[in-house]
Design a protein around this motif. Sequence first.
Motif, PDB file in Angstrom:
ATOM      1  N   TYR A   1       0.865  -1.174   0.000  1.00 17.85           N
ATOM      2  CA  TYR A   1       0.000   0.000   0.000  1.00 17.85           C
ATOM      3  C   TYR A   1       0.905   1.228   0.000  1.00 17.85           C
ATOM      4  O   TYR A   1       2.069   1.174   0.402  1.00 17.85           O
ATOM      5  N   ARG A   2       0.370   2.318  -0.475  1.00 15.70           N
ATOM      6  CA  ARG A   2       1.128   3.567  -0.541  1.00 15.70           C
ATOM      7  C   ARG A   2       0.272   4.690   0.027  1.00 15.70           C
ATOM      8  O   ARG A   2      -0.840   4.929  -0.441  1.00 15.70           O
ATOM      9  N   ARG A   3       0.798   5.348   1.051  1.00 16.23           N
ATOM     10  CA  ARG A   3       0.108   6.504   1.608  1.00 16.23           C
ATOM     11  C   ARG A   3       0.263   7.691   0.678  1.00 16.23           C
ATOM     12  O   ARG A   3       1.332   7.945   0.153  1.00 16.23           O
ATOM     13  N   LEU A   4      -0.832   8.443   0.528  1.00 18.93           N
ATOM     14  CA  LEU A   4      -0.823   9.624  -0.313  1.00 18.93           C
ATOM     15  C   LEU A   4      -1.254  10.834   0.509  1.00 18.93           C
ATOM     16  O   LEU A   4      -1.915  10.703   1.535  1.00 18.93           O
ATOM     17  N   GLY A   5      -0.897  12.003   0.057  1.00 20.86           N
ATOM     18  CA  GLY A   5      -1.307  13.212   0.758  1.00 20.86           C
ATOM     19  C   GLY A   5      -0.127  13.994   1.301  1.00 20.86           C
ATOM     20  O   GLY A   5       1.007  13.509   1.364  1.00 20.86           O
ATOM     21  N   GLY A   6      -0.415  15.218   1.740  1.00 22.44           N
ATOM     22  CA  GLY A   6       0.630  16.125   2.171  1.00 22.44           C
ATOM     23  C   GLY A   6       1.454  15.638   3.349  1.00 22.44           C
ATOM     24  O   GLY A   6       2.668  15.853   3.401  1.00 22.44           O
ATOM     25  N   GLU A   7       0.807  15.009   4.365  1.00 23.78           N
ATOM     26  CA  GLU A   7       1.519  14.584   5.558  1.00 23.78           C
ATOM     27  C   GLU A   7       1.892  13.107   5.508  1.00 23.78           C
ATOM     28  O   GLU A   7       2.366  12.551   6.489  1.00 23.78           O
ATOM     29  N   SER A   8       1.685  12.447   4.391  1.00 23.32           N
ATOM     30  CA  SER A   8       2.032  11.042   4.250  1.00 23.32           C
ATOM     31  C   SER A   8       3.455  10.906   3.744  1.00 23.32           C
ATOM     32  O   SER A   8       4.033  11.853   3.181  1.00 23.32           O
ATOM     33  N   ASP A   9       4.038   9.720   3.935  1.00 23.70           N
ATOM     34  CA  ASP A   9       5.415   9.524   3.506  1.00 23.70           C
ATOM     35  C   ASP A   9       5.531   9.217   2.011  1.00 23.70           C
ATOM     36  O   ASP A   9       6.628   9.223   1.456  1.00 23.70           O
ATOM     37  N   ASN A  10       4.380   8.929   1.354  1.00 27.21           N
ATOM     38  CA  ASN A  10       4.353   8.661  -0.091  1.00 27.21           C
ATOM     39  C   ASN A  10       5.306   7.539  -0.500  1.00 27.21           C
ATOM     40  O   ASN A  10       5.826   7.529  -1.617  1.00 27.21           O
ATOM     41  N   ARG A  11       5.512   6.611   0.410  1.00 31.46           N
ATOM     42  CA  ARG A  11       6.370   5.474   0.110  1.00 31.46           C
ATOM     43  C   ARG A  11       5.535   4.201   0.101  1.00 31.46           C
ATOM     44  O   ARG A  11       4.475   4.117   0.722  1.00 31.46           O
ATOM     45  N   GLN A  12       6.045   3.184  -0.573  1.00 28.74           N
ATOM     46  CA  GLN A  12       5.365   1.891  -0.655  1.00 28.74           C
ATOM     47  C   GLN A  12       5.702   1.056   0.568  1.00 28.74           C
ATOM     48  O   GLN A  12       6.855   0.964   0.968  1.00 28.74           O
ATOM     49  N   HIS A  13       4.682   0.446   1.177  1.00 34.80           N
ATOM     50  CA  HIS A  13       4.850  -0.397   2.350  1.00 34.80           C
ATOM     51  C   HIS A  13       4.265  -1.780   2.076  1.00 34.80           C
ATOM     52  O   HIS A  13       3.260  -1.904   1.369  1.00 34.80           O
ATOM     53  N   SER A  14       4.877  -2.786   2.664  1.00 36.76           N
ATOM     54  CA  SER A  14       4.348  -4.148   2.520  1.00 36.76           C
ATOM     55  C   SER A  14       3.047  -4.281   3.292  1.00 36.76           C
ATOM     56  O   SER A  14       2.870  -3.681   4.360  1.00 36.76           O
TER      57      SER A  14
ATOM     58  N   ASP B   1       4.029  -3.924   7.441  1.00 35.74           N
ATOM     59  CA  ASP B   1       5.429  -4.150   7.783  1.00 35.74           C
ATOM     60  C   ASP B   1       5.915  -3.303   8.951  1.00 35.74           C
ATOM     61  O   ASP B   1       6.955  -3.591   9.537  1.00 35.74           O
ATOM     62  N   ASN B   2       5.176  -2.263   9.320  1.00 33.17           N
ATOM     63  CA  ASN B   2       5.588  -1.436  10.452  1.00 33.17           C
ATOM     64  C   ASN B   2       4.970  -1.887  11.771  1.00 33.17           C
ATOM     65  O   ASN B   2       5.060  -1.200  12.778  1.00 33.17           O
ATOM     66  N   GLY B   3       4.322  -3.049  11.759  1.00 33.63           N
ATOM     67  CA  GLY B   3       3.728  -3.592  12.976  1.00 33.63           C
ATOM     68  C   GLY B   3       2.282  -3.231  13.183  1.00 33.63           C
ATOM     69  O   GLY B   3       1.633  -3.727  14.099  1.00 33.63           O
ATOM     70  N   THR B   4       1.756  -2.349  12.360  1.00 37.74           N
ATOM     71  CA  THR B   4       0.359  -1.951  12.484  1.00 37.74           C
ATOM     72  C   THR B   4      -0.567  -3.044  11.954  1.00 37.74           C
ATOM     73  O   THR B   4      -0.263  -3.701  10.968  1.00 37.74           O
ATOM     74  N   SER B   5      -1.685  -3.232  12.634  1.00 38.05           N
ATOM     75  CA  SER B   5      -2.684  -4.182  12.166  1.00 38.05           C
ATOM     76  C   SER B   5      -4.068  -3.572  12.356  1.00 38.05           C
ATOM     77  O   SER B   5      -4.246  -2.629  13.124  1.00 38.05           O
ATOM     78  N   SER B   6      -5.047  -4.104  11.656  1.00 30.47           N
ATOM     79  CA  SER B   6      -6.416  -3.615  11.798  1.00 30.47           C
ATOM     80  C   SER B   6      -7.380  -4.770  11.614  1.00 30.47           C
ATOM     81  O   SER B   6      -7.061  -5.772  10.970  1.00 30.47           O
TER      82      SER B   6
ATOM     83  N   PRO C   1      -1.790   1.641  15.828  1.00 30.34           N
ATOM     84  CA  PRO C   1      -0.419   1.421  15.362  1.00 30.34           C
ATOM     85  C   PRO C   1       0.478   0.934  16.503  1.00 30.34           C
ATOM     86  O   PRO C   1       0.249   1.245  17.672  1.00 30.34           O
ATOM     87  N   GLN C   2       1.494   0.172  16.148  1.00 37.72           N
ATOM     88  CA  GLN C   2       2.455  -0.323  17.122  1.00 37.72           C
ATOM     89  C   GLN C   2       3.593   0.685  17.300  1.00 37.72           C
ATOM     90  O   GLN C   2       3.676   1.701  16.611  1.00 37.72           O
ATOM     91  N   ALA C   3       4.499   0.393  18.221  1.00 38.14           N
ATOM     92  CA  ALA C   3       5.613   1.298  18.497  1.00 38.14           C
ATOM     93  C   ALA C   3       6.545   1.441  17.304  1.00 38.14           C
ATOM     94  O   ALA C   3       7.319   2.391  17.215  1.00 38.14           O
ATOM     95  N   THR C   4       6.458   0.507  16.362  1.00 38.53           N
ATOM     96  CA  THR C   4       7.324   0.541  15.185  1.00 38.53           C
ATOM     97  C   THR C   4       6.764   1.414  14.068  1.00 38.53           C
ATOM     98  O   THR C   4       7.375   1.507  13.009  1.00 38.53           O
ATOM     99  N   GLU C   5       5.617   2.050  14.293  1.00 34.95           N
ATOM    100  CA  GLU C   5       5.057   2.961  13.298  1.00 34.95           C
ATOM    101  C   GLU C   5       6.090   4.019  12.925  1.00 34.95           C
ATOM    102  O   GLU C   5       6.700   4.658  13.786  1.00 34.95           O
TER     103      GLU C   5
END
Length: 209
Positions: A85-98, A117-122, A147-151
Amino acid sequence: MRVIRRNVFTPIVYCAIFSALVLGWVYFHYLKRAISPENVISFIGYVSFATTILWQLWDRWLWHWPLLRKISRVPNLSGRWAGSYRRLGGESDNRQHSYVLEIRQTFSTICCSTYQDNGTSSAGILSEVCDFADGRVGVTFFWEGIPQATETCQRLKNEEYRGMTALTYSPPPGKSKRAVLEGEYFTNRETQGVVHVERKSGKLLQRFG
């Protein structure tokens, strides 16, 4: 977008009719039981039990068999899907994440969970199989997670959030290809992004890796 209504009543009626016909032949013809109030009551009990068993088989497995899929008219999306997934928007990192999506589906229910991949789950609060405007089917689910501490984004760390994801389904174009789910998500933190996952297996691991 339109929710695909799963008509639970119809397969239950079919299960009851099939059970009554088969057990009626066995009970009254093969075993030659007399038609009496006691035997009729027993017969109804057997039919009810057989209907319950057949319905459970249909709800969990039979509905997505290739020969019966045209009857159910519900796409089989169950399994473990992996991609990014890829976050979009002004405050997003705009990078691809697993990103991993696991779908637990029966004929009557569907439940979605995601792992990143950053430990977040939903976990999905409400999930539905849908028809989209372009004629394709897919899944839409509302979810919540912490989000987890690894966010990686400090502003979003340890902040509870909710969102909606809408994914369209593309069946595998060939035997060596994989089915795809792709679409967009939105959150209550004014973030959004795009998702692309491929079906990896039917086994659910309930974790990222």
